[in-house]
Motif scaffolding. Sequence first.
Motif, PDB file in Angstrom:
ATOM      1  N   LEU A  67       0.850  -1.197   0.000  1.00 22.12           N
ATOM      2  CA  LEU A  67       0.000   0.000   0.000  1.00 22.12           C
ATOM      3  C   LEU A  67       0.883   1.242   0.000  1.00 22.12           C
ATOM      4  CD1 LEU A  67      -2.819  -0.929   2.556  1.00 22.12           C
ATOM      5  CD2 LEU A  67      -3.138  -0.409   0.154  1.00 22.12           C
ATOM      6  N   ALA A  68       1.919   1.206   0.830  1.00 20.14           N
ATOM      7  CA  ALA A  68       2.814   2.369   0.925  1.00 20.14           C
ATOM      8  C   ALA A  68       3.576   2.575  -0.385  1.00 20.14           C
ATOM      9  CB  ALA A  68       3.791   2.182   2.080  1.00 20.14           C
ATOM     10  N   ALA A  69       4.050   1.477  -0.971  1.00 23.80           N
ATOM     11  CA  ALA A  69       4.836   1.585  -2.206  1.00 23.80           C
ATOM     12  C   ALA A  69       3.976   2.038  -3.380  1.00 23.80           C
ATOM     13  CB  ALA A  69       5.477   0.235  -2.526  1.00 23.80           C
ATOM     14  N   ASP A  70       2.674   1.712  -3.313  1.00 29.07           N
ATOM     15  CA  ASP A  70       1.776   2.114  -4.401  1.00 29.07           C
ATOM     16  C   ASP A  70       1.295   3.545  -4.241  1.00 29.07           C
ATOM     17  OD1 ASP A  70       2.081  -0.344  -5.408  1.00 29.07           O
ATOM     18  OD2 ASP A  70       0.185  -1.154  -4.700  1.00 29.07           O
ATOM     19  N   GLY A  71       1.861   4.238  -3.272  1.00 26.48           N
ATOM     20  CA  GLY A  71       1.444   5.636  -3.070  1.00 26.48           C
ATOM     21  C   GLY A  71       0.026   5.699  -2.523  1.00 26.48           C
ATOM     22  N   HIS A 111      10.891  11.071   3.769  1.00 26.35           N
ATOM     23  CA  HIS A 111       9.491  11.205   3.363  1.00 26.35           C
ATOM     24  C   HIS A 111       9.302  12.057   2.122  1.00 26.35           C
ATOM     25  CE1 HIS A 111       9.121   9.815   7.602  1.00 26.35           C
ATOM     26  NE2 HIS A 111       8.553   8.871   6.886  1.00 26.35           N
ATOM     27  N   THR A 112      10.415  12.536   1.565  1.00 27.69           N
ATOM     28  CA  THR A 112      10.296  13.202   0.266  1.00 27.69           C
ATOM     29  C   THR A 112      10.623  12.224  -0.880  1.00 27.69           C
ATOM     30  OG1 THR A 112      12.597  13.902   0.216  1.00 27.69           O
ATOM     31  CG2 THR A 112      11.031  15.434   1.228  1.00 27.69           C
ATOM     32  N   LEU A 113      11.106  11.043  -0.527  1.00 31.81           N
ATOM     33  CA  LEU A 113      11.449  10.061  -1.571  1.00 31.81           C
ATOM     34  C   LEU A 113      10.181   9.501  -2.211  1.00 31.81           C
ATOM     35  CD1 LEU A 113      14.225   7.878   0.154  1.00 31.81           C
ATOM     36  CD2 LEU A 113      14.542   9.786  -1.427  1.00 31.81           C
ATOM     37  N   PRO A 114      10.253   9.054  -3.453  1.00 37.82           N
ATOM     38  CA  PRO A 114       9.111   8.364  -4.048  1.00 37.82           C
ATOM     39  C   PRO A 114       8.721   7.165  -3.184  1.00 37.82           C
ATOM     40  CG  PRO A 114      10.779   8.821  -5.704  1.00 37.82           C
ATOM     41  CD  PRO A 114      11.386   9.169  -4.385  1.00 37.82           C
ATOM     42  N   ALA A 119       9.685   2.675   0.624  1.00 36.68           N
ATOM     43  CA  ALA A 119       9.345   1.335   1.117  1.00 36.68           C
ATOM     44  C   ALA A 119      10.583   0.438   1.109  1.00 36.68           C
ATOM     45  CB  ALA A 119       8.232   0.732   0.264  1.00 36.68           C
ATOM     46  N   VAL A 120      11.375   0.533   0.058  1.00 39.44           N
ATOM     47  CA  VAL A 120      12.587  -0.286  -0.034  1.00 39.44           C
ATOM     48  C   VAL A 120      13.581   0.095   1.067  1.00 39.44           C
ATOM     49  CG1 VAL A 120      14.633  -0.726  -1.455  1.00 39.44           C
ATOM     50  CG2 VAL A 120      12.380  -0.823  -2.490  1.00 39.44           C
ATOM     51  N   ILE A 121      13.761   1.398   1.276  1.00 40.90           N
ATOM     52  CA  ILE A 121      14.703   1.849   2.311  1.00 40.90           C
ATOM     53  C   ILE A 121      14.269   1.347   3.692  1.00 40.90           C
ATOM     54  CG2 ILE A 121      15.567   3.919   3.537  1.00 40.90           C
ATOM     55  CD1 ILE A 121      16.844   3.938   0.895  1.00 40.90           C
ATOM     56  N   VAL A 122      12.968   1.434   3.979  1.00 39.25           N
ATOM     57  CA  VAL A 122      12.484   0.997   5.294  1.00 39.25           C
ATOM     58  C   VAL A 122      12.658  -0.520   5.439  1.00 39.25           C
ATOM     59  CG1 VAL A 122      10.475   0.865   6.831  1.00 39.25           C
ATOM     60  CG2 VAL A 122      10.892   2.943   5.513  1.00 39.25           C
ATOM     61  N   LEU A 123      12.334  -1.241   4.379  1.00 37.47           N
ATOM     62  CA  LEU A 123      12.495  -2.693   4.458  1.00 37.47           C
ATOM     63  C   LEU A 123      13.959  -3.085   4.613  1.00 37.47           C
ATOM     64  CD1 LEU A 123       9.941  -3.936   1.780  1.00 37.47           C
ATOM     65  CD2 LEU A 123      10.015  -4.696   4.146  1.00 37.47           C
ATOM     66  N   ARG A 124      14.828  -2.435   3.873  1.00 38.05           N
ATOM     67  CA  ARG A 124      16.248  -2.816   3.891  1.00 38.05           C
ATOM     68  C   ARG A 124      16.951  -2.363   5.174  1.00 38.05           C
ATOM     69  NH1 ARG A 124      19.435  -5.241   2.451  1.00 38.05           N
ATOM     70  NH2 ARG A 124      20.895  -4.433   0.936  1.00 38.05           N
ATOM     71  N   VAL A 145      14.723  -3.726  -6.570  1.00 40.95           N
ATOM     72  CA  VAL A 145      15.014  -3.378  -5.180  1.00 40.95           C
ATOM     73  C   VAL A 145      16.387  -2.724  -5.088  1.00 40.95           C
ATOM     74  CG1 VAL A 145      15.565  -4.374  -2.912  1.00 40.95           C
ATOM     75  CG2 VAL A 145      13.535  -5.130  -4.148  1.00 40.95           C
ATOM     76  N   LYS A 146      17.348  -3.337  -5.766  1.00 41.78           N
ATOM     77  CA  LYS A 146      18.727  -2.833  -5.727  1.00 41.78           C
ATOM     78  C   LYS A 146      18.776  -1.405  -6.272  1.00 41.78           C
ATOM     79  CE  LYS A 146      23.380  -4.205  -7.081  1.00 41.78           C
ATOM     80  NZ  LYS A 146      24.170  -5.135  -7.864  1.00 41.78           N
ATOM     81  N   SER A 147      18.082  -1.214  -7.368  1.00 44.50           N
ATOM     82  CA  SER A 147      18.084   0.093  -8.005  1.00 44.50           C
ATOM     83  C   SER A 147      17.389   1.137  -7.122  1.00 44.50           C
ATOM     84  CB  SER A 147      17.385  -0.038  -9.365  1.00 44.50           C
ATOM     85  OG  SER A 147      16.944   1.198  -9.806  1.00 44.50           O
ATOM     86  N   ALA A 148      16.232   0.760  -6.550  1.00 47.68           N
ATOM     87  CA  ALA A 148      15.482   1.710  -5.713  1.00 47.68           C
ATOM     88  C   ALA A 148      16.282   2.062  -4.466  1.00 47.68           C
ATOM     89  CB  ALA A 148      14.128   1.125  -5.339  1.00 47.68           C
ATOM     90  N   ALA A 149      16.921   1.045  -3.860  1.00 45.81           N
ATOM     91  CA  ALA A 149      17.708   1.295  -2.643  1.00 45.81           C
ATOM     92  C   ALA A 149      18.881   2.214  -2.950  1.00 45.81           C
ATOM     93  CB  ALA A 149      18.212  -0.023  -2.062  1.00 45.81           C
ATOM     94  N   SER A 150      19.544   1.945  -4.060  1.00 47.26           N
ATOM     95  CA  SER A 150      20.712   2.731  -4.433  1.00 47.26           C
ATOM     96  C   SER A 150      20.329   4.182  -4.717  1.00 47.26           C
ATOM     97  CB  SER A 150      21.365   2.087  -5.649  1.00 47.26           C
ATOM     98  OG  SER A 150      22.264   2.973  -6.237  1.00 47.26           O
TER      99      SER A 150
END
Lengths: 174, 319
Positions: A67-71, A111-114, A119-124, A145-150
């Motif tokens: 839900l969070a990742a889907d905005g 909280h300004t990130l897409p 979601a990826v940052i919080v999970l990782r 995931v790798k790309s979003a985290a980076s």
Amino acid sequence: MQHADGAADLEQLLADRGAQLMRAAVLLTGSQQDGEDLLQAALERLLRRGRIEGSTEGYLRRTLYNLAADGWRRQGTWRRKLPVIRASQSPAEPDLTAVVDLRDALMRILHTLPSQQRAVIVLRYWEQLTQAETAAALGCSEGAVKSAASRGLQRMRDLAGSWQVTETELKKAT
Amino acid sequence: MNGDFEELLRDSMEWFAGTARVPSGLAGLARRQHRRRRLAARAAIAAGTAVASAAVVIAVTGGAAGAPRPPARAGGAVQAQTAAYIVRRAERAVSTRNLILEISTPEQVVISQQPGKRPVTSFIPRSVQWGYHYQSRTEVFAAYLRRHGRPGAANTDTEDGPLGKSLASSPSLHRFTETMVNYSDRTWSRGRQLTGLAGGGSAGTACELIDGMTDPRAAGEAFFTSPSYIRSALACGGLSVAGRVRVDGAAAIKLTGTRRLMRLPLTVYVSPATYLLIRVVIGGLRQDYRWLAPTASNLAMLKVRIPPGFRRVRSQDPP
């Protein structure tokens, strides 16, 4: 297979694992209020689903992050409306408030990130999941995931860099 | 650097969300919302064919001579629904625990009257107060008082320092340090004193706490600022919803006090986004509220600075 509609089961799940889910929700949304709304929305999805395969908690967690990742809620939260006062006029003597300032700034940047990157940052970095586990939770590829985290981490570093934080302060904060 | 940054990020997330708890009743709220959606979905299907004929009935009724007006209690129902909605939102409003509260009081004249006594006119100076956890600082600008017959009134800057040890015999009492800078006579003092800080929060509803207060300043001090207080006051009938307004250009919900809460006229404005106080007017005394993130610059406002050349004098407060 479990039925998610059991009131006692849901209460027990929240009693056992609610705090961790709530913290993730607060991190994903940026405030306690929005976090509660997000967790409530995830619980509603769980109830709508009825019978689920596997762990109820796992389903709830995946729903929360998806839900969070889907905005799920795209609008800015109240925290973003609060004035961010930059530390350019920092007090003469260093004190612990600089650490609070820095953490506050990082959370605002988060909280300004897409929503997907957040979601990826919080999970990782909060849940400390591996890339594979994060990909499974969000239903996407490990590469995504790798790309979003980076990208998310780089963006946070860039913005934090403009925050006039010295290496010493950063080390002191950690 | 990478490791440090990631570690800092983890620490920051822990700091930000580490104390979050699931509010009681969230599962129940989700179940109720789920049921409402299910019923609404069924009703929408059933209502689809009835819409056209219902519109005709309404048009005929509205056009008929002497058609009955909507019942007066319809407004009451809306009012009750709005109050219930705000109570629910206030229950879930942001915690004020980690925000710095700034209260600005403009210079003003307040007339208070106790039953059977003559009205008393008070000149209130401009002041700004910041509060965060158990620390606070107040700036008082007393030129207004001096213009109105109090030549000795001092511009002051006071700071309540961090708490000392709590007293074992009386856990609700704490000792704190107060520093006062008097800009009018260029002196400063520091003293320690006791204050009655509630140990575990006040018992009773909002209506029971300050009922009967007649002094706006005393009532102002007793008026609690948290969303939970607003919730309690709405729930006990001490506040009622008066509608949506704009305060200095910003949207606000206006709440008015009833006799259940206090005898003084009371108007409270809260933010529709956060349910935090924006403005309170008690018995004519107006105070404006701002909520600030605890950044270094904002926390610095809690610290009193003693200007060079100021002379230290004995604290006038009891040790």
